[in-house]
Design an enzyme around this catalytic site. Structure first.
Site, PDB file in Angstrom:
ATOM      1  N   LYS A 263      -3.683   5.383   2.757  1.00  0.00           N
ATOM      2  CA  LYS A 263      -4.035   3.954   2.659  1.00  0.00           C
ATOM      3  C   LYS A 263      -4.036   3.323   4.056  1.00  0.00           C
ATOM      4  O   LYS A 263      -3.022   3.340   4.746  1.00  0.00           O
ATOM      5  CB  LYS A 263      -3.033   3.223   1.749  1.00  0.00           C
ATOM      6  CG  LYS A 263      -3.186   1.693   1.745  1.00  0.00           C
ATOM      7  CD  LYS A 263      -2.196   0.999   0.790  1.00  0.00           C
ATOM      8  CE  LYS A 263      -2.220  -0.522   0.957  1.00  0.00           C
ATOM      9  NZ  LYS A 263      -1.242  -1.215   0.105  1.00  0.00           N
ATOM     10  N   ASP A 268      -2.252  -6.671   5.529  1.00  0.00           N
ATOM     11  CA  ASP A 268      -2.327  -7.119   4.137  1.00  0.00           C
ATOM     12  C   ASP A 268      -1.713  -8.508   4.017  1.00  0.00           C
ATOM     13  O   ASP A 268      -0.501  -8.655   3.925  1.00  0.00           O
ATOM     14  CB  ASP A 268      -1.586  -6.117   3.229  1.00  0.00           C
ATOM     15  CG  ASP A 268      -1.668  -6.506   1.765  1.00  0.00           C
ATOM     16  OD1 ASP A 268      -2.474  -7.401   1.425  1.00  0.00           O
ATOM     17  OD2 ASP A 268      -0.935  -5.894   0.947  1.00  0.00           O
ATOM     18  N   LYS A 275       0.298 -13.704   0.097  1.00  0.00           N
ATOM     19  CA  LYS A 275       1.728 -13.390   0.132  1.00  0.00           C
ATOM     20  C   LYS A 275       2.500 -14.564   0.717  1.00  0.00           C
ATOM     21  O   LYS A 275       1.918 -15.445   1.375  1.00  0.00           O
ATOM     22  CB  LYS A 275       1.960 -12.173   1.043  1.00  0.00           C
ATOM     23  CG  LYS A 275       1.500 -10.853   0.470  1.00  0.00           C
ATOM     24  CD  LYS A 275       1.883  -9.708   1.404  1.00  0.00           C
ATOM     25  CE  LYS A 275       1.378  -8.376   0.888  1.00  0.00           C
ATOM     26  NZ  LYS A 275       2.069  -7.907  -0.319  1.00  0.00           N
ATOM     27  N   ASP A 286       0.994  -1.775   6.638  1.00  0.00           N
ATOM     28  CA  ASP A 286       0.343  -1.372   5.391  1.00  0.00           C
ATOM     29  C   ASP A 286      -0.690  -0.263   5.612  1.00  0.00           C
ATOM     30  O   ASP A 286      -1.405   0.125   4.692  1.00  0.00           O
ATOM     31  CB  ASP A 286      -0.284  -2.601   4.711  1.00  0.00           C
ATOM     32  CG  ASP A 286      -0.286  -2.486   3.194  1.00  0.00           C
ATOM     33  OD1 ASP A 286       0.519  -1.697   2.665  1.00  0.00           O
ATOM     34  OD2 ASP A 286      -1.107  -3.163   2.553  1.00  0.00           O
ATOM     35  N   ASP A 345      -3.947  -9.083  -4.031  1.00  0.00           N
ATOM     36  CA  ASP A 345      -2.877  -8.417  -3.279  1.00  0.00           C
ATOM     37  C   ASP A 345      -2.673  -6.976  -3.765  1.00  0.00           C
ATOM     38  O   ASP A 345      -1.988  -6.186  -3.121  1.00  0.00           O
ATOM     39  CB  ASP A 345      -1.579  -9.223  -3.419  1.00  0.00           C
ATOM     40  CG  ASP A 345      -0.547  -8.844  -2.365  1.00  0.00           C
ATOM     41  OD1 ASP A 345      -0.911  -8.122  -1.413  1.00  0.00           O
ATOM     42  OD2 ASP A 345       0.614  -9.276  -2.498  1.00  0.00           O
ATOM     43  N   GLU A 347      -4.558  -4.500  -3.489  1.00  0.00           N
ATOM     44  CA  GLU A 347      -5.776  -4.029  -2.832  1.00  0.00           C
ATOM     45  C   GLU A 347      -5.740  -2.545  -2.487  1.00  0.00           C
ATOM     46  O   GLU A 347      -6.784  -1.904  -2.405  1.00  0.00           O
ATOM     47  CB  GLU A 347      -6.042  -4.849  -1.556  1.00  0.00           C
ATOM     48  CG  GLU A 347      -5.290  -4.397  -0.289  1.00  0.00           C
ATOM     49  CD  GLU A 347      -3.775  -4.441  -0.404  1.00  0.00           C
ATOM     50  OE1 GLU A 347      -3.259  -5.209  -1.242  1.00  0.00           O
ATOM     51  OE2 GLU A 347      -3.088  -3.698   0.316  1.00  0.00           O
ATOM     52  N   ARG A 349      -4.797   0.047  -4.163  1.00  0.00           N
ATOM     53  CA  ARG A 349      -5.341   0.899  -5.238  1.00  0.00           C
ATOM     54  C   ARG A 349      -6.865   0.821  -5.283  1.00  0.00           C
ATOM     55  O   ARG A 349      -7.525   1.756  -5.710  1.00  0.00           O
ATOM     56  CB  ARG A 349      -4.702   0.504  -6.581  1.00  0.00           C
ATOM     57  CG  ARG A 349      -4.990  -0.890  -7.008  1.00  0.00           C
ATOM     58  CD  ARG A 349      -4.034  -1.384  -8.101  1.00  0.00           C
ATOM     59  NE  ARG A 349      -2.689  -1.650  -7.592  1.00  0.00           N
ATOM     60  CZ  ARG A 349      -1.687  -2.070  -8.335  1.00  0.00           C
ATOM     61  NH1 ARG A 349      -1.840  -2.240  -9.640  1.00  0.00           N
ATOM     62  NH2 ARG A 349      -0.492  -2.300  -7.817  1.00  0.00           N
TER      63      ARG A 349
END
Ligand code: BES
Ligand code: ZN
Ligand code: ZN
Length: 502
Positions: A263, A268, A275, A286, A345, A347, A349
């Site tokens: 990933k 993020d 967030k 991230d 959020d 994201e 996946r």
């Protein structure tokens, strides 16, 4: 960093400091026993008085005051002799290194802990692990500090035992490659996010390819649109930066390549499902999965692992803009399944769904292992100690847990189950990207990913909360950890030796 080796009698060794082992039973073995003899039993006397703790993490420095060419002996605790593991060797070396470096010692010698006359571990593995411990402890990210110290101590691995010459040579090569897999990943994660947009991550991959003979292909926005990476593009919509799908190939053997998918969310913010300020503070990390894959690919190339391995990294930024994807949008990616994006959020996946489908269908990688800072739920379940492992192939899960332990990176198996998959259903699309339930988030995310793959053996590593640490440890200063990189290297070394089987 240069790593040297030295071989010969302890009496002839000229050094500022030598790290030797001590066991919980107050036993001085190997190089420690030789040092004790040369100092007329002074060390065993001190040990008998309780002055040399043998517990893991302890490091006791004894000055030799001219009685040895080596000016200090640093005794590092290895715990009980019967319970010795490679990870304890790694941690003990790091503790010794930190103690001596903090004292300003610039020339640190280290015995092959656990194998020098103790005959407990394989000398090659012990030498390798000592180097890992020292190099992991020596790591600093001080690029932006005015007071950065450029004079790192020099590490020399030392053995008084002639028969360990070859073990030292091979151990240095392997240990350095593995440690640098981790430190390479740490550097990427520590880099401020504005310095590392997706194209910069792609540049880092190209650099690795040029230096180590890997094949690197980077797909940009237009190409991704053409290939149907709509989920990945949706995540990047709020970013002013171009996304990148990085494919990095090591051609070392026969047959299908092992896939390592990381990933790469370079920042993020949560997107429109934004967030909190606190929640965003570590979100430059991230891309920890991507960093682990890049670090691992570097070592896999350096060690010429006799196996084909392909790293796949979807790299994006999840930001806020008038163009950002909106909760409620429905998007269909590479696999042809429509996803109702209810929370922007979630994201990771989405980009992994496209990358996994591409890795299986187009690149035909097998087995596939993905690694991702995916869910706060996994972090809350396992804390900063274990990563989560999920998988469709029990042998792959077991192998990952084994090589993880050997790397000092622990994984705990979490469930994949169709009932979690049920929680990701929506009446208006094939899937939604959040369950809407407050619990079971790590398994729901894993089952979401599962939906984008066919029958290829697959494992998913959720390392949320592990890519950045707020605690200083001897082998890992506060900040980026590089978690997962060595596990992936060891997985590929292990698969090269013994294939996956059924
Ligand atoms: N990058 C985060 C997961 C994360 C959280 C990593 C904390 C490291 C530390 C991920 O993209 C995320 O935000 N996940 C959400 C999903 C939720 C909206 C279903 C989460 O876990 O809160
Ligand atoms: Zn997120
Ligand atoms: Zn994320």
């Amino acid at each position: 960093m240069a790593v040297k080796s030295a071989l010969g009698k302890l009496e002839d060794l000229r050094a500022e400091a030598l790290i030797v082992p001590v066991y919980a039973e107050h036993e001085l073995l190997g190089a420690a026993a030789l040092a004790d003899a040369a100092l007329d039993g002074a060390l065993s006397e001190l040990a008998a008085q309780g002055g040399i703790p043998g517990k893991i993490g302890s490091a006791t420095v004894v000055h030799t005051l001219g009685r040895l060419g080596c000016r200090r002996i640093c005794l590092v605790g290895l715990g009980s002799q019967d319970e010795l593991t490679l990870d304890k060797v790694r941690k003990a070396t790091a503790a010794g290194w930190k103690r001596l470096a903090d004292e300003g010692v610039k020339d640190i010698h280290c015995a092959v802990l656990g194998a020098s006359g103790e005959a407990l571990l394989e000398p090659v593995q012990a030498a390798e692990t000592v180097i890992e411990g020292a190099l992991l402890a020596a790591y600093r990210y001080d690029r932006y500090r005015g007071d950065r110290d450029l004079g790192q101590p020099v590490l020399t691995v030392y053995t008084p035992f002639g028969e360990q010459r070859e073990a030292l040579r091979r151990g240095i090569e392997v240990g350095r490659a593995k440690a640098e897999a981790t430190t390479f990943a740490r550097d990427l994660v520590n880099t401020p996010p504005s310095e590392l947009p997706p194209v910069a991550l792609a540049e880092a991959a190209r650099g690795l390819a040029a230096d180590h003979g890997l094949v690197c292909t980077v797909l940009g926005e237009d190409e991704l649109r053409r290939l149907g990476f709509e989920l990945m593009l949706a995540v990047n919509r709020g970013s002013g930066q171009e996304p990148a799908l990085i494919v990095l190939e090591h051609r070392g053997g026969q047959g299908p390549a092992v896939g390592l998918v990381g990933k790469g969310v370079c920042f993020d913010s949560g997107g429109l499902s934004i967030k909190s300020a606190d929640g965003m503070m570590t979100m430059k990390g991230d891309m920890g999965g991507a960093a682990a894959v890049l670090g691992a690919m570097k070592a896999i190339a350096e060690l010429k692992v006799p196996l084909n391995v392909t790293g796949v990294i979807p790299a994006v930024q999840n930001l806020v803009d008038a163009n950002s994807v909106m909760p409620g949008d429905i998007v269909t990616g590479v696999a042809g399944k429509s996803v109702e994006i209810l929370n922007t959020d979630a994201e990771g996946r989405l980009i992994l769904a496209d990358a996994l489908a591409y890795a299986e269908r187009e690149l035909q990688l097998s087995p596939i292992v993905d690694i991702a800072t995916l869910t706060g739920a996994c972090m809350r379940a396992l804390g900063p100690i274990y990563g989560g492992v999920f998988g469709t192939h029990p042998g792959l899960v077991t192998r990952l847990r084994q090589v993880g332990l050997q790397s000092g990176e622990k994984f705990w198996e979490m469930p994949l189950d169709d009932e979690y998959g049920e929680m990701m259903k929506t009446p208006i699309a094939d899937l939604k990207n959040i369950s809407g339930d407050l619990s079971g988030g790590a398994s729901c995310a894993a089952m979401f990913l599962r939906a984008f793959l066919g029958e290829t053996p697959w494992a998913h590593l959720d390392i949320a909360g592990l890519s950045i640490s707020d605690r200083d440890k001897a082998w890992q200063p506060k900040g980026a950890t590089g978690f997962g990189a060595r596990t992936l290297v060891n997985l590929c070394l292990s698969l090269a030796k013994t294939g996956l089987g059924q």
